[in-house]
Design a protein around this motif. Structure first.
Motif, short mmCIF file in Angstrom:
data_model
loop_
_atom_site.label_atom_id
_atom_site.label_comp_id
_atom_site.label_asym_id
_atom_site.label_seq_id
_atom_site.Cartn_x
_atom_site.Cartn_y
_atom_site.Cartn_z
N VAL A 1 -2.66 1.25 -6.38
CA VAL A 1 -3.24 1.40 -5.05
C VAL A 1 -3.02 2.82 -4.54
O VAL A 1 -1.94 3.41 -4.71
N ILE A 2 -4.05 3.37 -3.92
CA ILE A 2 -4.01 4.76 -3.47
C ILE A 2 -3.79 4.85 -1.96
O ILE A 2 -3.83 3.85 -1.25
N GLN A 3 -3.53 6.05 -1.50
CA GLN A 3 -3.36 6.32 -0.08
C GLN A 3 -4.71 6.64 0.54
O GLN A 3 -5.25 7.71 0.33
N GLY A 4 -5.27 5.68 1.26
CA GLY A 4 -6.61 5.89 1.79
C GLY A 4 -7.63 5.76 0.69
O GLY A 4 -7.29 5.78 -0.51
N PHE A 5 -8.90 5.63 1.07
CA PHE A 5 -9.91 5.50 0.03
C PHE A 5 -10.51 6.87 -0.27
O PHE A 5 -11.43 7.32 0.40
N ASP A 6 -9.95 7.52 -1.27
CA ASP A 6 -10.42 8.83 -1.71
C ASP A 6 -10.54 8.80 -3.22
O ASP A 6 -9.56 8.96 -3.93
#
Length: 318
Positions: free
Chosen positions: A204-209
């Motif tokens: 899982v990433i930090q924000g959708f980028d």
């Protein structure tokens, strides 16, 4: 038992009562609002300190009784004991059972209700176990199986959107969603016995980028305080939660990074963090792209939205 109507009704009162927090400012409703599918609509839940937030997103408590591990990092095995973590947490209720017991004992109505539900078991009817049991009984009663999907598969209605039908087949087939979100709860409770709850490493990433992605730093299950879970393969591993009523529970993931179901599906479509090129250790999600078309993503979302139990939520709100 958690199915006693007296304890369920008492638990509902406690769930909604801000007296359970140190300064009488927070209740369970603060993070679990029925209007939002028993979530709070925030990326990470507000704390008892203005301007501060907790470490993670607030998951729904609907169908919580159909799991065997609790919290995103799966640190608790019991609905009753789960209550203790919230009461002790300095960002949440930040109090003790002794303080709560003193408050409740000053209320003649609570004295009456606790006696009716737990009288004769121990000397003092209002105690740590009875408080926890009542709240757990109420949470356990929050069940959602009357969605459009449920009615259709039970042959109670004849009409069901073609897009949702296609979406169900994609969910169980090409999208491989059903390999982690097991029917009929569509969570991580593993069939055929449903006594084990799974977690997954998704990257899982930090924000959708998706252009310059950054891996979320939360270690998850590996650092939940349990010796049995302190292994590298549980690094960044989080509980597989139910997708029932997901239409109501944005934002998504343990860190609330994804604001829409479209973003969630695109993340999976790209193969999670590893599929985006991040060095994710032990990712359990395949890094291979799913190659879902825009229409297929819309169809999967149509299926997931058909799992919204509107009538049930209307009843709860009333």
């Amino acid at each position: 038992p958690l199915d006693n109507p007296k304890t369920i009704n008492l638990g509902k009162m406690l769930f909604e009562d801000a007296q359970l927090s140190k300064n009488n400012t927070m209740s369970c409703l603060s993070c679990h609002n029925p209007n939002l599918g028993f979530t709070d609509g925030l990326p990470k839940s507000a704390s008892n300190k203005k301007g501060f937030f907790t470490a993670r997103n607030s998951p729904t408590v609907i169908n919580a009784g159909y799991a065997t591990r609790y919290f995103w990092d799966m640190r608790e095995f019991n609905l009753e004991k789960q209550v203790t973590h919230v009461i002790d947490d300095n960002l949440e209720f930040n109090t003790s059972f002794d303080t709560i017991i003193r408050k409740l004992n000053k209320n003649s109505n609570y004295q009456k209700l606790f006696k009716a539900a737990y009288g004769g078991i121990v000397k003092n009817d209002i105690n740590e176990r009875s408080i926890s049991n009542a709240i757990a009984a109420y949470v356990n009663s929050l069940k959602s199986f009357n969605s459009q999907f449920d009615k259709y598969v039970r042959n109670e209605i004849n009409e069901y959107p073609e897009s949702a039908k296609r979406g169900f087949n994609l969910f169980m087939g090409k999208g491989a969603c059903g390999s982690c979100h097991f029917a009929p709860i569509f969570n991580g409770s593993v069939p055929p016995f449903y006594v084990e709850s799974e977690s997954e490493v998704l990257g899982v990433i930090q924000g959708f980028d998706s252009i310059n992605p950054k891996l979320d730093e939360d270690l998850g299950r590996m650092k939940n305080g349990l010796k049995a879970d302190n292994y590298p393969f549980f690094k960044n591993s989080f509980k597989t939660v139910s997708i029932r009523n997901i239409e109501l529970t944005a934002p998504y993931m343990h860190n609330g990074s994804f604001l829409s179901l479209e973003e969630v599906l695109e993340f999976y479509n790209l193969g999670g963090g590893a599929g985006m090129g991040l060095p994710v250790e032990n990712q359990t999600l395949s890094s291979a792209p799913l190659n879902l078309s825009k229409q297929e993503i819309k169809d999967i979302i149509a299926f997931m939205e058909s799992l919204t139990d509107i009538e049930r939520f209307t009843t709860l709100m009333n």
